[in-house]
Write a protein that holds these residues in place. Structure first.
Motif, PDB file in Angstrom:
ATOM      1  N   LEU A   2      -1.442 -16.002  -5.301  1.00 31.27           N
ATOM      2  CA  LEU A   2      -2.710 -15.010  -5.520  1.00 31.27           C
ATOM      3  C   LEU A   2      -2.472 -13.823  -6.210  1.00 31.27           C
ATOM      4  CD1 LEU A   2      -2.676 -14.766  -2.136  1.00 31.27           C
ATOM      5  CD2 LEU A   2      -4.353 -16.050  -3.059  1.00 31.27           C
ATOM      6  N   GLY A   3      -1.770 -13.557  -7.398  1.00 33.23           N
ATOM      7  CA  GLY A   3      -1.245 -12.539  -9.024  1.00 33.23           C
ATOM      8  C   GLY A   3      -1.180 -11.605  -7.630  1.00 33.23           C
ATOM      9  N   ILE A   4      -0.002 -11.457  -6.638  1.00 35.18           N
ATOM     10  CA  ILE A   4       0.027  -9.948  -5.995  1.00 35.18           C
ATOM     11  C   ILE A   4       1.787  -9.547  -6.630  1.00 35.18           C
ATOM     12  CG2 ILE A   4       0.683  -8.694  -4.092  1.00 35.18           C
ATOM     13  CD1 ILE A   4      -1.631 -10.382  -2.339  1.00 35.18           C
ATOM     14  N   PRO A   5       2.080  -8.953  -7.206  1.00 35.58           N
ATOM     15  CA  PRO A   5       3.884  -8.512  -7.558  1.00 35.58           C
ATOM     16  C   PRO A   5       3.955  -8.511  -5.876  1.00 35.58           C
ATOM     17  CG  PRO A   5       1.730  -7.578  -8.732  1.00 35.58           C
ATOM     18  CD  PRO A   5       0.940  -7.879  -7.890  1.00 35.58           C
ATOM     19  N   SER A   6       5.281  -9.681  -5.798  1.00 33.27           N
ATOM     20  CA  SER A   6       6.389  -8.568  -4.897  1.00 33.27           C
ATOM     21  C   SER A   6       7.701  -8.927  -5.062  1.00 33.27           C
ATOM     22  CB  SER A   6       6.043 -10.491  -3.809  1.00 33.27           C
ATOM     23  OG  SER A   6       6.066 -11.415  -4.777  1.00 33.27           O
ATOM     24  N   ARG A   7       8.304  -8.767  -4.661  1.00 33.50           N
ATOM     25  CA  ARG A   7       9.819  -8.856  -4.550  1.00 33.50           C
ATOM     26  C   ARG A   7      10.912  -9.231  -3.432  1.00 33.50           C
ATOM     27  NH1 ARG A   7      10.883  -2.394  -6.606  1.00 33.50           N
ATOM     28  NH2 ARG A   7      10.231  -1.826  -4.537  1.00 33.50           N
ATOM     29  N   ALA A   8      11.706 -10.341  -3.328  1.00 35.02           N
ATOM     30  CA  ALA A   8      12.548  -9.631  -2.564  1.00 35.02           C
ATOM     31  C   ALA A   8      13.148  -8.977  -2.425  1.00 35.02           C
ATOM     32  CB  ALA A   8      13.233 -11.317  -2.799  1.00 35.02           C
ATOM     33  N   VAL A   9      13.525  -8.454  -1.033  1.00 31.38           N
ATOM     34  CA  VAL A   9      14.561  -7.088  -0.600  1.00 31.38           C
ATOM     35  C   VAL A   9      16.281  -7.519   0.112  1.00 31.38           C
ATOM     36  CG1 VAL A   9      14.357  -5.051   0.592  1.00 31.38           C
ATOM     37  CG2 VAL A   9      12.934  -5.639  -0.641  1.00 31.38           C
ATOM     38  N   MET A  10      16.786  -7.566   0.032  1.00 29.71           N
ATOM     39  CA  MET A  10      18.340  -7.472   0.498  1.00 29.71           C
ATOM     40  C   MET A  10      18.158  -6.751   0.803  1.00 29.71           C
ATOM     41  SD  MET A  10      21.598  -7.867   1.503  1.00 29.71           S
ATOM     42  CE  MET A  10      21.704  -6.759  -0.504  1.00 29.71           C
ATOM     43  N   GLY A  11      18.573  -6.332   2.934  1.00 29.83           N
ATOM     44  CA  GLY A  11      19.066  -4.596   3.042  1.00 29.83           C
ATOM     45  C   GLY A  11      19.101  -4.624   4.318  1.00 29.83           C
ATOM     46  N   VAL A  12      19.739  -3.572   5.697  1.00 24.96           N
ATOM     47  CA  VAL A  12      20.037  -3.852   6.817  1.00 24.96           C
ATOM     48  C   VAL A  12      18.625  -3.126   7.609  1.00 24.96           C
ATOM     49  CG1 VAL A  12      22.414  -3.703   6.312  1.00 24.96           C
ATOM     50  CG2 VAL A  12      20.896  -1.597   6.102  1.00 24.96           C
ATOM     51  N   ILE A  13      18.282  -3.531   8.489  1.00 24.42           N
ATOM     52  CA  ILE A  13      17.321  -3.079   9.357  1.00 24.42           C
ATOM     53  C   ILE A  13      18.243  -2.351  10.763  1.00 24.42           C
ATOM     54  CG2 ILE A  13      15.436  -4.440   8.638  1.00 24.42           C
ATOM     55  CD1 ILE A  13      16.275  -6.399  11.423  1.00 24.42           C
ATOM     56  N   LEU A  14      17.219  -1.577  11.495  1.00 28.76           N
ATOM     57  CA  LEU A  14      18.147  -0.969  13.018  1.00 28.76           C
ATOM     58  C   LEU A  14      17.389  -1.942  13.814  1.00 28.76           C
ATOM     59  CD1 LEU A  14      19.455   1.349  14.713  1.00 28.76           C
ATOM     60  CD2 LEU A  14      17.996   1.819  14.635  1.00 28.76           C
ATOM     61  N   SER A  15      18.116  -2.402  15.007  1.00 27.54           N
ATOM     62  CA  SER A  15      17.945  -3.401  15.971  1.00 27.54           C
ATOM     63  C   SER A  15      17.896  -2.881  16.988  1.00 27.54           C
ATOM     64  CB  SER A  15      19.068  -4.906  15.795  1.00 27.54           C
ATOM     65  OG  SER A  15      17.662  -5.457  16.714  1.00 27.54           O
ATOM     66  N   MET A  29      16.785 -10.150   5.344  1.00 27.09           N
ATOM     67  CA  MET A  29      16.015  -9.683   4.075  1.00 27.09           C
ATOM     68  C   MET A  29      14.907  -9.743   4.213  1.00 27.09           C
ATOM     69  SD  MET A  29      17.848 -12.982   1.599  1.00 27.09           S
ATOM     70  CE  MET A  29      17.234 -12.364   0.027  1.00 27.09           C
ATOM     71  N   TRP A  30      13.683  -9.195   3.890  1.00 26.07           N
ATOM     72  CA  TRP A  30      12.333  -9.348   3.831  1.00 26.07           C
ATOM     73  C   TRP A  30      11.632  -8.992   2.136  1.00 26.07           C
ATOM     74  CZ3 TRP A  30      15.729  -5.333   4.318  1.00 26.07           C
ATOM     75  CH2 TRP A  30      15.466  -4.223   4.101  1.00 26.07           C
ATOM     76  N   VAL A  31      10.429  -8.803   2.197  1.00 27.03           N
ATOM     77  CA  VAL A  31       9.534  -9.108   1.280  1.00 27.03           C
ATOM     78  C   VAL A  31       8.417  -7.950   0.892  1.00 27.03           C
ATOM     79  CG1 VAL A  31       7.442  -9.670  -0.357  1.00 27.03           C
ATOM     80  CG2 VAL A  31       8.994 -11.550   0.950  1.00 27.03           C
ATOM     81  N   GLU A  32       8.722  -7.254  -0.136  1.00 25.39           N
ATOM     82  CA  GLU A  32       7.558  -6.123  -0.803  1.00 25.39           C
ATOM     83  C   GLU A  32       6.381  -6.662  -1.646  1.00 25.39           C
ATOM     84  OE1 GLU A  32      10.294  -2.315  -0.152  1.00 25.39           O
ATOM     85  OE2 GLU A  32       9.779  -2.446  -1.599  1.00 25.39           O
ATOM     86  N   ALA A  33       5.604  -6.399  -1.048  1.00 23.49           N
ATOM     87  CA  ALA A  33       4.126  -6.413  -2.101  1.00 23.49           C
ATOM     88  C   ALA A  33       3.810  -5.634  -2.575  1.00 23.49           C
ATOM     89  CB  ALA A  33       3.242  -7.186  -1.265  1.00 23.49           C
ATOM     90  N   LEU A  34       3.167  -5.038  -3.965  1.00 21.90           N
ATOM     91  CA  LEU A  34       2.641  -4.421  -4.877  1.00 21.90           C
ATOM     92  C   LEU A  34       0.845  -4.216  -4.891  1.00 21.90           C
ATOM     93  CD1 LEU A  34       3.754  -1.849  -6.871  1.00 21.90           C
ATOM     94  CD2 LEU A  34       2.838  -3.120  -8.915  1.00 21.90           C
ATOM     95  N   THR A  35       0.312  -3.063  -3.951  1.00 27.98           N
ATOM     96  CA  THR A  35      -0.630  -2.952  -3.843  1.00 27.98           C
ATOM     97  C   THR A  35      -0.743  -1.309  -4.107  1.00 27.98           C
ATOM     98  OG1 THR A  35      -0.797  -4.332  -1.519  1.00 27.98           O
ATOM     99  CG2 THR A  35      -2.364  -2.971  -1.525  1.00 27.98           C
ATOM    100  N   ASN A  36      -2.523  -1.615  -4.829  1.00 29.58           N
ATOM    101  CA  ASN A  36      -2.426   0.001  -5.233  1.00 29.58           C
ATOM    102  C   ASN A  36      -1.721   1.027  -5.542  1.00 29.58           C
ATOM    103  OD1 ASN A  36      -4.872  -0.823  -4.377  1.00 29.58           O
ATOM    104  ND2 ASN A  36      -4.415  -0.084  -2.475  1.00 29.58           N
ATOM    105  N   GLY A  37      -0.683   0.446  -6.533  1.00 30.97           N
ATOM    106  CA  GLY A  37       0.545   0.542  -6.769  1.00 30.97           C
ATOM    107  C   GLY A  37       1.774   1.459  -6.055  1.00 30.97           C
ATOM    108  N   ARG A  38       1.488   0.968  -5.225  1.00 32.09           N
ATOM    109  CA  ARG A  38       2.635   1.416  -4.032  1.00 32.09           C
ATOM    110  C   ARG A  38       3.953  -0.027  -3.934  1.00 32.09           C
ATOM    111  NH1 ARG A  38       1.255   4.763   0.996  1.00 32.09           N
ATOM    112  NH2 ARG A  38       3.871   4.459   1.342  1.00 32.09           N
ATOM    113  N   TRP A  39       4.429   0.084  -3.330  1.00 29.91           N
ATOM    114  CA  TRP A  39       5.272  -1.308  -3.490  1.00 29.91           C
ATOM    115  C   TRP A  39       5.090  -1.418  -1.457  1.00 29.91           C
ATOM    116  CZ3 TRP A  39       6.743  -5.036  -5.089  1.00 29.91           C
ATOM    117  CH2 TRP A  39       7.414  -5.622  -6.315  1.00 29.91           C
ATOM    118  N   ILE A  40       4.653  -2.473  -0.223  1.00 29.41           N
ATOM    119  CA  ILE A  40       4.139  -2.531   1.003  1.00 29.41           C
ATOM    120  C   ILE A  40       5.483  -3.420   1.403  1.00 29.41           C
ATOM    121  CG2 ILE A  40       2.712  -3.082   2.916  1.00 29.41           C
ATOM    122  CD1 ILE A  40       1.729  -0.570   1.141  1.00 29.41           C
ATOM    123  N   LEU A  41       5.962  -2.898   2.585  1.00 33.71           N
ATOM    124  CA  LEU A  41       6.769  -4.121   2.887  1.00 33.71           C
ATOM    125  C   LEU A  41       6.364  -4.232   3.532  1.00 33.71           C
ATOM    126  CD1 LEU A  41      10.066  -2.678   4.659  1.00 33.71           C
ATOM    127  CD2 LEU A  41       8.730  -3.964   6.315  1.00 33.71           C
TER     128      LEU A  41
END
Length: 87
Positions: A2-15, A29-41
């Motif tokens: 789709l041409g949406i810039p994305s990146r893999a993220v490694m970290g921790v979450i509070l469960s 691990m999760w993904v972030e997508a660049l939308t309107n100049g902001r990285w969205i989780l």
């Protein structure tokens, strides 16, 4: 694609509940997508329990190259990390 810039993220979450323990940080691990100049989780594994403020990113990867050493070091560092959740 789709041409949406994305990146893999490694970290921790509070469960709230993980293996019988309450309010613990767990590796994730999760993904972030660049939308309107902001990285969205974006986390398809937790749609029913999505709270962006529970995520702590430790390393990013653009998925366009092989895994960088810093990313792999962050993965191994998690084993030694202690995080305390204070309500």
């Amino acid at each position: 694609t789709l041409g949406i810039p994305s990146r893999a993220v490694m970290g921790v979450i509070l469960s709230e509940d993980f293996s019988g323990e309450k309010d613990v940080f767990v590796y994730h691990m999760w993904v972030e997508a660049l939308t309107n100049g902001r990285w969205i989780l974006v986390d398809a594994t937790r749609p029913q329990d999505f709270h962006p403020n529970r995520y702590i990113a430790l390393a990013y990867h653009n998925l366009m190259t092989e895994m960088p050493i810093d990313y792999l070091r962050a993965v191994s560092a998690i084993q030694e990390m202690k995080i305390t959740f204070i309500k």
